[in-house]
Motif scaffolding. Structure first.
Motif, mmCIF file in Angstrom:
data_model
loop_
_atom_site.group_PDB
_atom_site.id
_atom_site.type_symbol
_atom_site.label_atom_id
_atom_site.label_comp_id
_atom_site.label_asym_id
_atom_site.label_seq_id
_atom_site.Cartn_x
_atom_site.Cartn_y
_atom_site.Cartn_z
ATOM 1 N N TYR A 51 39.715 35.715 45.508
ATOM 2 C CA TYR A 51 40.576 36.141 46.609
ATOM 3 C C TYR A 51 39.858 35.918 47.930
ATOM 4 N N ARG A 52 40.629 35.745 48.976
ATOM 5 C CA ARG A 52 40.091 35.610 50.326
ATOM 6 C C ARG A 52 40.617 36.775 51.159
ATOM 7 N N VAL A 58 35.775 36.929 54.048
ATOM 8 C CA VAL A 58 34.968 36.712 52.846
ATOM 9 C C VAL A 58 35.856 36.147 51.742
ATOM 10 N N GLU A 59 35.263 35.344 50.877
ATOM 11 C CA GLU A 59 35.909 34.929 49.635
ATOM 12 C C GLU A 59 35.113 35.569 48.517
ATOM 13 N N LEU A 60 35.806 36.158 47.568
ATOM 14 C CA LEU A 60 35.124 36.862 46.499
ATOM 15 C C LEU A 60 35.876 36.739 45.196
ATOM 16 N N SER A 61 35.178 37.021 44.125
ATOM 17 C CA SER A 61 35.766 37.056 42.793
ATOM 18 C C SER A 61 35.694 38.503 42.324
ATOM 19 N N LEU A 62 36.802 39.036 41.868
ATOM 20 C CA LEU A 62 36.823 40.445 41.457
ATOM 21 C C LEU A 62 36.015 40.625 40.176
ATOM 22 N N SER A 63 34.991 41.453 40.244
ATOM 23 C CA SER A 63 34.192 41.759 39.059
ATOM 24 C C SER A 63 34.758 42.970 38.324
ATOM 25 N N ALA A 64 35.632 43.692 38.987
ATOM 26 C CA ALA A 64 36.294 44.865 38.422
ATOM 27 C C ALA A 64 37.598 45.066 39.180
ATOM 28 N N SER A 65 38.484 45.845 38.593
ATOM 29 C CA SER A 65 39.734 46.179 39.274
ATOM 30 C C SER A 65 40.013 47.658 39.039
ATOM 31 N N PRO A 66 40.025 48.461 40.083
ATOM 32 C CA PRO A 66 39.964 48.077 41.485
ATOM 33 C C PRO A 66 38.541 47.712 41.914
ATOM 34 N N PHE A 67 38.468 46.936 42.982
ATOM 35 C CA PHE A 67 37.223 46.441 43.560
ATOM 36 C C PHE A 67 37.180 46.902 45.004
ATOM 37 N N THR A 68 36.046 47.416 45.461
ATOM 38 C CA THR A 68 35.944 47.857 46.855
ATOM 39 C C THR A 68 35.026 46.933 47.637
ATOM 40 N N PHE A 69 35.406 46.707 48.885
ATOM 41 C CA PHE A 69 34.649 45.861 49.796
ATOM 42 C C PHE A 69 34.545 46.584 51.130
#
Length: 75
Positions: A29-30, A46-57
């Motif tokens: 996701y971006r 940022v572009e990231l790949s979710l390592s968990a759901s939900p994911f916090t940034f």
């Protein structure tokens, strides 16, 4: 199979914006932001790949703006 945009929520912790994304684990996701919704101008954060759901940034640069709007997209 294309990923869809994740569900997102926003809160503040220690004066910084914290985004929570609920989406497909492993999907990319971006996160983009804008300081003015009157324009069509969005900047990539940022572009990231979710390592968990939900994911916090946490947006460590988010306190630099009086207003900041966010969106999460599947690139």
């Amino acid at each position: 199979v294309l990923s869809s945009a994740p569900q997102s929520s926003l809160e503040q912790a220690a004066g910084l914006p914290v985004l929570t994304l609920a989406g497909e684990v492993g999907a990319s996701y971006r996160i983009e932001y804008s300081t003015n919704l009157s324009t069509a101008s969005w900047a990539s954060l940022v572009e990231l790949s979710l390592s968990a759901s939900p994911f916090t940034f946490t947006d460590s640069t988010g306190s630099n703006s009086p207003a900041r709007f966010y969106r999460a997209l599947a690139p």
